[in-house]
Motif scaffolding. Structure first.
Motif, short mmCIF file in Angstrom:
data_model
loop_
_atom_site.label_atom_id
_atom_site.label_comp_id
_atom_site.label_asym_id
_atom_site.label_seq_id
_atom_site.Cartn_x
_atom_site.Cartn_y
_atom_site.Cartn_z
N VAL A 87 0.88 -1.17 0.00
CA VAL A 87 0.00 0.00 0.00
C VAL A 87 0.92 1.21 0.00
O VAL A 87 1.51 1.55 1.02
CB VAL A 87 -0.93 0.01 1.23
CG1 VAL A 87 -1.83 1.23 1.21
CG2 VAL A 87 -1.77 -1.28 1.27
N GLY A 88 1.09 1.82 -1.17
CA GLY A 88 2.15 2.80 -1.33
C GLY A 88 3.48 2.08 -1.16
O GLY A 88 3.75 1.08 -1.81
N GLN A 107 -6.66 7.68 5.30
CA GLN A 107 -6.14 7.71 3.94
C GLN A 107 -5.46 6.38 3.59
O GLN A 107 -5.61 5.86 2.48
CB GLN A 107 -5.15 8.86 3.78
CG GLN A 107 -4.55 9.00 2.38
CD GLN A 107 -5.58 9.34 1.32
OE1 GLN A 107 -6.33 10.30 1.47
NE2 GLN A 107 -5.64 8.55 0.25
N PHE A 108 -4.75 5.83 4.55
CA PHE A 108 -4.10 4.53 4.32
C PHE A 108 -5.14 3.45 4.06
O PHE A 108 -4.97 2.59 3.18
CB PHE A 108 -3.23 4.16 5.53
CG PHE A 108 -2.47 2.87 5.35
CD1 PHE A 108 -1.26 2.86 4.68
CD2 PHE A 108 -2.98 1.67 5.83
CE1 PHE A 108 -0.56 1.68 4.49
CE2 PHE A 108 -2.29 0.48 5.65
CZ PHE A 108 -1.08 0.49 4.98
N THR A 109 -6.22 3.48 4.82
CA THR A 109 -7.30 2.50 4.62
C THR A 109 -7.92 2.66 3.24
O THR A 109 -8.21 1.68 2.55
CB THR A 109 -8.36 2.65 5.72
OG1 THR A 109 -7.74 2.52 7.00
CG2 THR A 109 -9.46 1.61 5.58
N ARG A 110 -8.11 3.91 2.83
CA ARG A 110 -8.63 4.16 1.48
C ARG A 110 -7.68 3.58 0.43
O ARG A 110 -8.12 2.96 -0.55
CB ARG A 110 -8.79 5.67 1.27
CG ARG A 110 -9.37 6.02 -0.10
CD ARG A 110 -9.18 7.49 -0.43
NE ARG A 110 -9.86 7.83 -1.68
CZ ARG A 110 -9.60 8.90 -2.38
NH1 ARG A 110 -8.65 9.75 -2.00
NH2 ARG A 110 -10.25 9.17 -3.50
N ASP A 111 -6.38 3.78 0.63
CA ASP A 111 -5.40 3.25 -0.32
C ASP A 111 -5.39 1.72 -0.32
O ASP A 111 -5.22 1.10 -1.37
CB ASP A 111 -4.01 3.80 0.01
CG ASP A 111 -3.90 5.31 -0.21
OD1 ASP A 111 -4.77 5.86 -0.91
OD2 ASP A 111 -2.96 5.91 0.32
N PHE A 112 -5.56 1.12 0.85
CA PHE A 112 -5.67 -0.34 0.95
C PHE A 112 -6.85 -0.82 0.11
O PHE A 112 -6.74 -1.81 -0.63
CB PHE A 112 -5.84 -0.74 2.42
CG PHE A 112 -6.09 -2.21 2.66
CD1 PHE A 112 -5.04 -3.11 2.72
CD2 PHE A 112 -7.39 -2.68 2.85
CE1 PHE A 112 -5.27 -4.46 2.95
CE2 PHE A 112 -7.63 -4.02 3.09
CZ PHE A 112 -6.56 -4.92 3.14
N LYS A 154 -8.18 0.68 -2.45
CA LYS A 154 -7.85 0.89 -3.87
C LYS A 154 -7.00 -0.25 -4.40
O LYS A 154 -7.25 -0.79 -5.48
CB LYS A 154 -7.11 2.21 -4.05
CG LYS A 154 -7.98 3.45 -4.11
CD LYS A 154 -7.09 4.66 -4.43
CE LYS A 154 -7.91 5.92 -4.56
NZ LYS A 154 -7.04 7.09 -4.85
N VAL A 155 -5.96 -0.60 -3.65
CA VAL A 155 -5.03 -1.64 -4.10
C VAL A 155 -5.76 -2.97 -4.29
O VAL A 155 -5.49 -3.72 -5.24
CB VAL A 155 -3.87 -1.79 -3.11
CG1 VAL A 155 -3.02 -3.01 -3.44
CG2 VAL A 155 -3.00 -0.54 -3.12
#
Length: 278
Positions: A14-15, A83-88, A90-91
């Protein structure tokens, strides 16, 4: 074989953060489980498989926690972790999910719901942070720089004390639970990340909460709030106030229960969640 052994560790980037997660179930709505501060996905081992009988369930170690990476420079605010959860999501190509957040994970779930409402189908808050100022003194004292250092090298006796603080019946805290928590707490960077999480979201006077509570009235998704009657970490009054403000909210109080209802009363917790989601 216990329940946790039936679930396999998986990792995804994630990133730049290597992130550990579990996934169970292949039908129904998508559910994401968000653990509390200092937590990790094994704390959901009494819940994930039961919920996965009806839903597609994900649990992951939040950035800075468990066996996920712990960036030194990060400030672990609820906004950062939302934001990290949102990116998780997305991935893993999750367009929308039901969020279940306990303690600090509740603060993350609330922040994600407020910042990205289109991503949230329903919201379940469990002894949630972010709903008021008051907080257990043991948590607040870690934000004092001199005293915080005492918590940067966890001992088994200290871990046992904190775990017993989280439940109504201290007999539930077995040597196995203490050992598991201790192993996670002493991973490289874990203690510092936990201190960072605390200092990013509260101080000696209590939680930074206005950014969430001032916007609670804007939450429109169906919301279930679950609280232990004897929660010693975050007062029940936070839940009682929130349920009056969030439009489509209901409160369920579990008797003879502390801060860790998914662990202390897993059958009741799972029942309440599944009924709400049915």
């Amino acid at each position: 074989m216990n329940q946790a052994e039936q679930l396999q560790d998986q990792y995804v980037k994630v990133g730049s953060v290597n992130t550990r997660y579990w996934q169970a179930g292949d039908s129904g709505s998508t559910v994401i489980l968000l653990h509390g501060g200092g937590g990790y996905i094994e704390l959901w081992k009494y819940n994930i498989l039961e919920l996965a009988k009806h839903h597609r369930v994900y649990a992951f170690d939040m950035v800075g926690a468990g066996r996920s990476d712990k960036p030194d420079a990060a400030h672990y605010t609820f906004d950062f972790m939302a934001q990290f959860t949102r990116d998780f999501m997305k991935v893993l190509e999750i367009p929308k999910a039901i969020l279940i957040g306990t303690s600090a994970g509740g603060g993350v779930a609330l922040t994600l719901t407020l910042n990205f409402p289109q991503l949230v189908e329903r919201l379940i808050l469990v002894g949630s942070a972010g709903l008021g100022k008051e907080l257990n003194f043991l948590l607040r004292v870690t934000t004092i720089p001199g005293l915080g250092k005492l918590f940067s090298s966890p001992s088994k006796s200290g871990v046992a004390m904190l775990c017993k603080q989280a439940v109504y019946d201290s007999k539930l805290i077995t040597d196995e639970i203490v050992e598991e928590f201790y192993q996670m707490a002493t991973l490289p960077g874990a203690a510092q990340a936990t201190l960072n999480l605390g200092r990013s979201n509260f101080n000696i006077w209590g939680q930074f909460y206005h950014s969430i509570t001032d916007k609670l009235h804007t939450i429109e998704v169906p919301t279930l709030i679950i609280w232990g009657r004897q929660d010693p970490m975050v007062p029940l009054t936070h839940a009682q106030n929130a349920v009056k403000i969030i439009s489509h909210a209901q409160l369920e109080i579990i008797e003879e229960c502390g801060h860790w209802s998914p662990i202390e009363h897993p059958q009741k917790f799972n029942q309440l969640v599944l009924e709400f989601l049915s």
